[in-house]
Design a protein around this motif. Sequence first.
Motif, PDB file in Angstrom:
ATOM      1  N   GLY A   1       0.790  -1.215   0.000  1.00 27.52           N
ATOM      2  CA  GLY A   1       0.000   0.000   0.000  1.00 27.52           C
ATOM      3  C   GLY A   1       0.822   1.264   0.000  1.00 27.52           C
ATOM      4  O   GLY A   1       0.384   2.314  -0.448  1.00 27.52           O
ATOM      5  N   ALA A   2       2.056   1.194   0.510  1.00 26.79           N
ATOM      6  CA  ALA A   2       2.896   2.378   0.572  1.00 26.79           C
ATOM      7  C   ALA A   2       3.487   2.741  -0.777  1.00 26.79           C
ATOM      8  O   ALA A   2       4.145   3.762  -0.908  1.00 26.79           O
ATOM      9  N   ARG A   3       3.261   1.937  -1.788  1.00 30.62           N
ATOM     10  CA  ARG A   3       3.881   2.173  -3.080  1.00 30.62           C
ATOM     11  C   ARG A   3       3.030   3.042  -3.993  1.00 30.62           C
ATOM     12  O   ARG A   3       3.449   3.348  -5.104  1.00 30.62           O
ATOM     13  N   GLY A   4       1.847   3.425  -3.560  1.00 26.29           N
ATOM     14  CA  GLY A   4       0.985   4.225  -4.412  1.00 26.29           C
ATOM     15  C   GLY A   4       0.513   3.429  -5.599  1.00 26.29           C
ATOM     16  O   GLY A   4       0.090   2.286  -5.472  1.00 26.29           O
ATOM     17  N   THR A   5       0.633   4.008  -6.797  1.00 22.95           N
ATOM     18  CA  THR A   5       0.161   3.348  -8.015  1.00 22.95           C
ATOM     19  C   THR A   5       1.223   2.451  -8.637  1.00 22.95           C
ATOM     20  O   THR A   5       0.942   1.748  -9.598  1.00 22.95           O
ATOM     21  N   ARG A   6       2.434   2.490  -8.104  1.00 20.15           N
ATOM     22  CA  ARG A   6       3.505   1.665  -8.656  1.00 20.15           C
ATOM     23  C   ARG A   6       3.260   0.196  -8.318  1.00 20.15           C
ATOM     24  O   ARG A   6       2.987  -0.152  -7.175  1.00 20.15           O
ATOM     25  N   GLU A   7       3.390  -0.675  -9.334  1.00 15.87           N
ATOM     26  CA  GLU A   7       3.212  -2.104  -9.117  1.00 15.87           C
ATOM     27  C   GLU A   7       4.521  -2.729  -8.659  1.00 15.87           C
ATOM     28  O   GLU A   7       5.598  -2.200  -8.903  1.00 15.87           O
ATOM     29  N   ARG A   8       4.390  -3.898  -8.006  1.00 17.97           N
ATOM     30  CA  ARG A   8       5.583  -4.634  -7.603  1.00 17.97           C
ATOM     31  C   ARG A   8       5.560  -6.014  -8.239  1.00 17.97           C
ATOM     32  O   ARG A   8       4.596  -6.766  -8.114  1.00 17.97           O
ATOM     33  N   LEU A   9       6.651  -6.337  -8.917  1.00 24.87           N
ATOM     34  CA  LEU A   9       6.884  -7.658  -9.478  1.00 24.87           C
ATOM     35  C   LEU A   9       7.894  -8.375  -8.593  1.00 24.87           C
ATOM     36  O   LEU A   9       9.008  -7.875  -8.385  1.00 24.87           O
ATOM     37  N   VAL A  10       7.520  -9.520  -8.058  1.00 24.24           N
ATOM     38  CA  VAL A  10       8.423 -10.328  -7.243  1.00 24.24           C
ATOM     39  C   VAL A  10       8.853 -11.551  -8.047  1.00 24.24           C
ATOM     40  O   VAL A  10       8.013 -12.235  -8.652  1.00 24.24           O
ATOM     41  N   VAL A  11      10.146 -11.814  -8.058  1.00 25.35           N
ATOM     42  CA  VAL A  11      10.719 -12.930  -8.799  1.00 25.35           C
ATOM     43  C   VAL A  11      11.392 -13.878  -7.812  1.00 25.35           C
ATOM     44  O   VAL A  11      12.235 -13.441  -7.012  1.00 25.35           O
ATOM     45  N   ILE A  12      11.030 -15.146  -7.861  1.00 25.63           N
ATOM     46  CA  ILE A  12      11.664 -16.162  -7.017  1.00 25.63           C
ATOM     47  C   ILE A  12      12.621 -16.954  -7.883  1.00 25.63           C
ATOM     48  O   ILE A  12      12.210 -17.745  -8.737  1.00 25.63           O
ATOM     49  N   GLY A  13      13.914 -16.742  -7.688  1.00 27.51           N
ATOM     50  CA  GLY A  13      14.931 -17.449  -8.477  1.00 27.51           C
ATOM     51  C   GLY A  13      15.737 -16.484  -9.321  1.00 27.51           C
ATOM     52  O   GLY A  13      15.168 -15.731 -10.120  1.00 27.51           O
ATOM     53  N   GLY A  14      17.060 -16.521  -9.183  1.00 26.07           N
ATOM     54  CA  GLY A  14      17.907 -15.529  -9.835  1.00 26.07           C
ATOM     55  C   GLY A  14      18.750 -16.047 -10.973  1.00 26.07           C
ATOM     56  O   GLY A  14      19.776 -15.439 -11.303  1.00 26.07           O
ATOM     57  N   ASP A  15      18.324 -17.138 -11.602  1.00 29.92           N
ATOM     58  CA  ASP A  15      19.111 -17.627 -12.735  1.00 29.92           C
ATOM     59  C   ASP A  15      18.403 -17.278 -14.047  1.00 29.92           C
ATOM     60  O   ASP A  15      17.736 -16.250 -14.143  1.00 29.92           O
ATOM     61  N   ALA A  16      18.480 -18.163 -15.022  1.00 32.80           N
ATOM     62  CA  ALA A  16      18.118 -17.814 -16.400  1.00 32.80           C
ATOM     63  C   ALA A  16      16.694 -17.299 -16.546  1.00 32.80           C
ATOM     64  O   ALA A  16      16.468 -16.174 -17.026  1.00 32.80           O
ATOM     65  N   ALA A  17      15.699 -18.096 -16.156  1.00 33.56           N
ATOM     66  CA  ALA A  17      14.312 -17.680 -16.362  1.00 33.56           C
ATOM     67  C   ALA A  17      13.956 -16.468 -15.520  1.00 33.56           C
ATOM     68  O   ALA A  17      13.354 -15.510 -16.001  1.00 33.56           O
ATOM     69  N   GLY A  18      14.321 -16.502 -14.232  1.00 36.35           N
ATOM     70  CA  GLY A  18      13.940 -15.429 -13.332  1.00 36.35           C
ATOM     71  C   GLY A  18      14.531 -14.090 -13.705  1.00 36.35           C
ATOM     72  O   GLY A  18      13.821 -13.081 -13.799  1.00 36.35           O
ATOM     73  N   MET A  19      15.825 -14.050 -13.954  1.00 35.23           N
ATOM     74  CA  MET A  19      16.461 -12.768 -14.231  1.00 35.23           C
ATOM     75  C   MET A  19      16.220 -12.318 -15.669  1.00 35.23           C
ATOM     76  O   MET A  19      16.227 -11.109 -15.943  1.00 35.23           O
ATOM     77  N   SER A  20      15.988 -13.250 -16.590  1.00 35.79           N
ATOM     78  CA  SER A  20      15.563 -12.838 -17.937  1.00 35.79           C
ATOM     79  C   SER A  20      14.201 -12.158 -17.864  1.00 35.79           C
ATOM     80  O   SER A  20      13.963 -11.142 -18.534  1.00 35.79           O
ATOM     81  N   ALA A  21      13.299 -12.719 -17.047  1.00 36.46           N
ATOM     82  CA  ALA A  21      11.981 -12.106 -16.874  1.00 36.46           C
ATOM     83  C   ALA A  21      12.100 -10.738 -16.235  1.00 36.46           C
ATOM     84  O   ALA A  21      11.472  -9.766 -16.685  1.00 36.46           O
ATOM     85  N   ALA A  22      12.900 -10.635 -15.191  1.00 32.01           N
ATOM     86  CA  ALA A  22      13.070  -9.348 -14.512  1.00 32.01           C
ATOM     87  C   ALA A  22      13.675  -8.305 -15.455  1.00 32.01           C
ATOM     88  O   ALA A  22      13.220  -7.154 -15.507  1.00 32.01           O
ATOM     89  N   SER A  23      14.690  -8.695 -16.205  1.00 32.04           N
ATOM     90  CA  SER A  23      15.358  -7.757 -17.109  1.00 32.04           C
ATOM     91  C   SER A  23      14.437  -7.298 -18.232  1.00 32.04           C
ATOM     92  O   SER A  23      14.416  -6.115 -18.594  1.00 32.04           O
ATOM     93  N   GLN A  24      13.658  -8.242 -18.797  1.00 34.93           N
ATOM     94  CA  GLN A  24      12.744  -7.869 -19.876  1.00 34.93           C
ATOM     95  C   GLN A  24      11.628  -6.962 -19.367  1.00 34.93           C
ATOM     96  O   GLN A  24      11.261  -5.983 -20.040  1.00 34.93           O
ATOM     97  N   ALA A  25      11.099  -7.255 -18.183  1.00 38.92           N
ATOM     98  CA  ALA A  25      10.066  -6.389 -17.613  1.00 38.92           C
ATOM     99  C   ALA A  25      10.614  -4.989 -17.359  1.00 38.92           C
ATOM    100  O   ALA A  25       9.920  -3.982 -17.584  1.00 38.92           O
ATOM    101  N   ARG A  26      11.871  -4.898 -16.911  1.00 40.04           N
ATOM    102  CA  ARG A  26      12.472  -3.584 -16.676  1.00 40.04           C
ATOM    103  C   ARG A  26      12.652  -2.826 -17.984  1.00 40.04           C
ATOM    104  O   ARG A  26      12.497  -1.588 -18.021  1.00 40.04           O
ATOM    105  N   ARG A  27      12.973  -3.505 -19.067  1.00 38.28           N
ATOM    106  CA  ARG A  27      13.113  -2.811 -20.352  1.00 38.28           C
ATOM    107  C   ARG A  27      11.800  -2.156 -20.770  1.00 38.28           C
ATOM    108  O   ARG A  27      11.797  -1.085 -21.403  1.00 38.28           O
ATOM    109  N   LEU A  28      10.687  -2.806 -20.438  1.00 38.31           N
ATOM    110  CA  LEU A  28       9.383  -2.304 -20.866  1.00 38.31           C
ATOM    111  C   LEU A  28       8.808  -1.248 -19.921  1.00 38.31           C
ATOM    112  O   LEU A  28       8.047  -0.388 -20.356  1.00 38.31           O
TER     113      LEU A  28
END
Length: 466
Positions: A5-32
């Motif tokens: 609730g403290a984030r206002g209108t900003r959404e939060r994406l949580v990723v469990i796992g820091g290897d290929a799938a997880g960080m590729s997803a995080a990086s691609q979401a950040r690009r967009l």
Amino acid sequence: MDKGGARGTRERLVVIGGDAAGMSAASQARRLRGPDELEIVAFERGHFTSFSACGIPYWVGGDVTGRDQLIARTPQEHRERGIDLRLRTEVTEIDVSASRVRARDVESGAESWTSYDKLVIATGARPVRPPLPGVDAPGVHGVQTLDDGQALIDTLTATEGRRAVVVGAGYIGVEMAEALINRGYEVTVVNRGQEPMSTLDPDMGRLVRRAMEGMGITMVNDTEVTKLLTGDDGRVRAVATEDAEYPADVVVLGIGVRPETTLAKAAGLPLGDYDGLLTDLAMRVRGHENIWAGGDCVEVLDLVSGRERHIALGTHANKHGQVIGTNAGGGYATFPGVVGTAVSKVCDLEIARTGLREKDARRAGLQYVTATIESTSRAGYYPGAAPMTVKMLAERRTGRLLGTQIVGREGAGKRVDIAAVALTAGMTVDQMTALDLGYAPPFSPVWDPVLVAARKTVKELRSSDF
């Protein structure tokens, strides 16, 4: 608790796992979407991110000179791109009803909850570690993470003896056998299967066994390990079966992996026959609008058989991550499925497959014919021409290509990509015979071995009509 609730209108994406799938997803979401629109928090229980697990055998064997060469992007690089990456932090619970995850600091044990608007599960796979006596003794190693690889290298460096036993003869098993041969070890491979490489049909696996034996590797097939014996110092000293003992100064477990879906199962998320998470074409977990999953923890659609399969490969994981990140970032992408392509090697022997094996075709209820041919990687008269064997399966009534397996020397393995494209396109073997492939004596005979196999399969199809 970290409340959304403290984030206002900003959404939060949580990723469990820091290897290929997880960080590729995080990086691609950040690009967009930028940090003002989307906060990204990623949890990784290990020390490293975005590393190549597939490269670990080559690091152990000395072909790759350092651990850092296997890291595609460091934690600091991810953080510089606006991703809140929390290393050595293990997610222990997913609370789907409250849209939050519980995480524990591995070092301190401190726990906290983090809420999410969107969740990515990329928990990977866990090595099969059978509950055998002695399996946890010093000198026994699994190989899944960079930490595992470093631990094995440390053991190999400190061990005076030069006898190694590899348990299992799949991709990891044969690759680790090569790595240990390269380090000067006497290697025995104990395999429960009829032949090594159960991803191949036994007749093709037999070629792999003969080649491995020719390299000085002792192959023990059709044999179950019953226990690991230890010495007075507690370290492993041998691998035991019902009939024999195989002395070992080091043991490597290469039995395979299973989807790591403990969290998902506890959260009530849908799992398939292989205990992998089930997703739709957008990699969204079925029945859950804001949860995605990818990588080795999911099952994927086999485009040839039409069934779900579990295939743990970095190529798939990175593609899953791209699809997930695009969708989580507000775009649209899909992952249509796979044809089951994989390639490996042991010393100078290349091993490749795509599509269905004979038992896969039978399980799917398909009638088929097979053809096997022997050819060379180059024109027979050109220096360096190396032998290869190609086996092809086609559906009896339609002639549709069902699968291809290749075993040979230099230049054999990547030829499987021709068949992978043909499978994806749904081509018949008759259509394949007309493919306009590149030709010159240094690269191929006039008729490429894959096309020779297709021609022979066409003949088998025609003779089966009578």
